[in-house]
Motif scaffolding. Structure first.
Motif, short mmCIF file in Angstrom:
data_model
loop_
_atom_site.label_atom_id
_atom_site.label_comp_id
_atom_site.label_asym_id
_atom_site.label_seq_id
_atom_site.Cartn_x
_atom_site.Cartn_y
_atom_site.Cartn_z
N MET A 1 35.82 -47.90 29.50
CA MET A 1 36.57 -47.11 28.53
C MET A 1 35.99 -45.71 28.34
O MET A 1 36.54 -44.91 27.57
CB MET A 1 36.58 -47.83 27.17
CG MET A 1 37.10 -49.25 27.20
SD MET A 1 38.81 -49.33 27.72
CE MET A 1 39.60 -48.59 26.29
N LEU A 2 34.92 -45.38 29.05
CA LEU A 2 34.24 -44.09 28.85
C LEU A 2 35.16 -42.92 29.15
O LEU A 2 35.81 -42.87 30.20
CB LEU A 2 32.99 -44.01 29.73
CG LEU A 2 32.08 -42.82 29.45
CD1 LEU A 2 31.46 -42.91 28.06
CD2 LEU A 2 30.98 -42.72 30.51
N GLU A 3 35.21 -41.96 28.20
CA GLU A 3 36.05 -40.78 28.35
C GLU A 3 35.25 -39.48 28.41
O GLU A 3 35.70 -38.51 29.02
CB GLU A 3 37.04 -40.69 27.17
CG GLU A 3 37.97 -41.88 27.06
CD GLU A 3 38.79 -41.83 25.79
OE1 GLU A 3 38.55 -40.94 24.95
OE2 GLU A 3 39.69 -42.69 25.63
N TYR A 4 34.04 -39.47 27.78
CA TYR A 4 33.37 -38.18 27.59
C TYR A 4 31.86 -38.35 27.57
O TYR A 4 31.33 -39.21 26.86
CB TYR A 4 33.85 -37.55 26.29
CG TYR A 4 33.33 -36.15 26.02
CD1 TYR A 4 33.49 -35.14 26.94
CD2 TYR A 4 32.69 -35.86 24.82
CE1 TYR A 4 33.03 -33.86 26.69
CE2 TYR A 4 32.22 -34.58 24.56
CZ TYR A 4 32.40 -33.58 25.50
OH TYR A 4 31.94 -32.32 25.24
N LEU A 5 31.16 -37.52 28.35
CA LEU A 5 29.70 -37.41 28.34
C LEU A 5 29.33 -35.98 27.99
O LEU A 5 29.90 -35.04 28.54
CB LEU A 5 29.12 -37.75 29.72
CG LEU A 5 28.91 -39.22 30.09
CD1 LEU A 5 28.52 -39.32 31.56
CD2 LEU A 5 27.85 -39.86 29.22
#
Length: 560
Positions: free
Chosen positions: A520-524
């Protein structure tokens, strides 16, 4: 004729079932993710789609555009009149077409918002049209939001507005922005407030002190209010008291309040802020008798409470689910109140054996935010994470790896948002006269112990590891060699930040593990590696998986 049905067969019977896209409940589920424009297009799919979605299209009308092309898209004429009974919310945002202001017979109208800034020759006419609109729908109106340029309101009489709002039998929510309330309108204003369950005042000036608030025997009792927000509210010439004292007394007139939000003007000096906070605390919380037995959500923005003052407030409260006080020095005294057993409150606190259950704030608390820079807050974050099992959101101060390693197991496994300053404080060694951080097996083992705690937070969606992201910090290494794989269970993680940490050495295998294990990762956000070539490879991996990243804060950033 059977195209709208599915044939279900078995050895014993045949059954005709409707197609899923002809079931209104399923259509509504699909529509929940569509824009208004998409909903309008879907009206032409079928009669079932039209009948199901038409009320969603008309549920809320936002009238805000000054552009001619967008104005033409607003419903008008016969179409508007034919569907006006479906309108549930009207919001005017700087544009006030007569056809909408003069609407009558909107049987479903529950919410009206009137938002305007600036001055024009038609302002008074618009205000009167707004009052007439509310009057015409007084029996259905449940919520009103009203904004008027604070520099112009003194030219207008508000008696009609307050008079109409008093006549709305179902009015529960009132939000007012940028308004002056004159002395002759104060009584009418409080008559309206007595009807409400939610009152929001933002940038409000009382031109005369509401002295009735100081009289214990008067009838100004706002017993219906459950939610109260006071943001930048001041009282002109409050002598011998202060504005904050009057606002504190206003809060005391709300005995059934559940949620209180209070915010002061950030332009005040530190000394003025401290004095105002003292006046506010004294009036709202420290007078006898205690009048807020149901208060459970306390949001204090830009209010500099000390540890002693905040603990004094908590000591009087009997419930606590949400405490957001980013300027509060949450220290040992506050922690003591968080852990203190408050004993039996009512019969609901009895367990199956008929004995009382412990009543501690740490067992109730769901949201906590306090000053991350407060000196007295050191050590508090570890204590909270190991004591608050219901916590879903924590915005806290510094926590060191040593504190985690030496501390108790975390019990806050319900967390979805964790914003902390996780400091790398493991030993460094000298080599050839230069301080070098050598990754010994012991240091890596210690990092894995930290990752063991983070890996328990399987519901986590947002993770900030360096607090506000000040430069020069170092946090846990986001690499597999350091134990990153212990966080494989964080399948809901969407947002990860480690701004200000220029020690990261994330490799390609670490990046591939991240995209494979955090679906589900969208942003780093943070510098991932000093080496421009490795950084370029990392960017390709994240780009290929449509994960946004921001490395612009890094002094080593090289544009590609």
């Amino acid at each position: 004729m059977y195209k709208d049905f599915i044939l279900l067969s078995s050895p014993f019977h045949f059954k005709m079932e409707p197609h899923p896209l002809h079931i209104p409940e399923i259509i509504e589920m699909l529509a929940s993710s569509l824009t208004r424009k998409d909903l309008v297009i879907c009206l032409t799919v079928s009669k079932t789609f039209h009948d199901t979605l038409i009320r969603l299209v008309w549920r809320s009308i936002d009238i805000k555009s000054h552009r001619l092309q967008q104005r033409k898209r607003l419903p008008a004429g016969e179409v508007l009149q034919r569907h006006k009974h479906l309108i549930g919310e009207l919001q005017f945002s700087g544009y006030f077409p007569k056809e909408f202001m003069s609407l009558r017979g909107c049987k479903s109208l529950r919410i009206v918002r009137y938002l305007v800034r600036g001055r024009s020759t038609l302002d008074i006419k618009r205000l009167r049209s707004f009052v007439d609109l509310v009057r015409a729908h007084k029996n259905t109106i449940q919520e009103v939001e009203y904004e008027w340029d604070i520099g112009e309101s003194s030219e207008l009489s508000d008696q009609d507005l307050w008079g109409v709002l008093v006549m709305c039998p179902n009015l529960n929510i009132l939000t007012i922005h940028n308004k002056q309330i004159r002395g002759e309108d104060i009584d009418a204003f409080f008559r309206v407030c007595k009807k409400l369950r939610c009152l929001v005042l933002r940038t409000i000036i009382f031109l005369q002190p509401p002295t009735d608030l100081l009289d214990q025997d008067n009838d100004v009792l706002l017993s219906r209010i459950r939610t109260l927000e006071l943001s930048n509210v001041i009282v002109v010439d409050p002598h011998p008291h202060s504005s904050m004292y009057y606002l504190g007394m206003l809060i005391r007139k709300c005995p059934n309040i559940r949620t209180l939000t209070y915010e002061t003007d950030c332009l005040q000096s530190i000394h003025s802020q401290e004095q105002m906070s003292h006046d506010f605390i004294k009036a709202a919380f420290l007078q006898d008798p205690w009048t807020l037995p149901h208060l459970q959500n306390l949001i204090l923005r830009r209010v500099p409470f000390s540890d002693i003052e905040m603990a004094a407030v908590l000591r009087r409260m009997t419930q606590l689910k949400r405490l957001q006080a980013p300027y509060c020095e949450f220290g040992p005294l506050c922690l003591q109140e968080l852990l203190r057993d408050r004993g039996l409150q009512d019969s609901k606190d009895l367990n199956d054996e008929g004995t009382k259950e412990p009543r501690r704030f740490c067992d109730m608390l769901e949201v906590l935010e306090f000053n991350q820079y407060a000196v007295e807050s050191r050590g508090m974050t570890q204590a909270i994470l190991s004591s608050c099992p219901q916590l879903t959101s924590l915005y806290a101060s510094k926590i060191t790896m040593t504190e985690i390693i030496d501390g108790a197991e975390w019990v806050s496994t319900e967390l979805t948002e964790l914003i902390i300053d996780l400091e790398y404080d493991l030993d460094t060694q000298e080599r050839e006269g230069v301080k070098a951080e050598r990754e010994t097996e012991e240091a890596l083992a210690q990092q894995r112990m930290v990752y063991n705690q983070l890996g328990k937070l399987k519901r986590l969606k947002t993770l900030y590891l360096t607090g506000s992201g000040d430069d020069g910090k170092r946090t846990v290494d986001l690499r597999l060699i350091a134990g990153l794989d212990k966080m494989a269970g964080l399948k809901n993680l969407r947002h990860v930040e480690f701004r200000g940490d220029f020690h990261q050495q994330i490799q390609a295998e670490d990046a591939r593990w991240i995209v494979n294990n955090w679906p589900m990762l969208e942003y780093l956000n943070g510098n991932m590696n000093k080496d421009p070539s490795r950084l370029h490879l990392l960017s390709e991996i994240f780009d290929a998986n449509e994960i946004l990243y921001d490395i612009s804060s890094s002094p080593f950033h090289v544009g590609f």
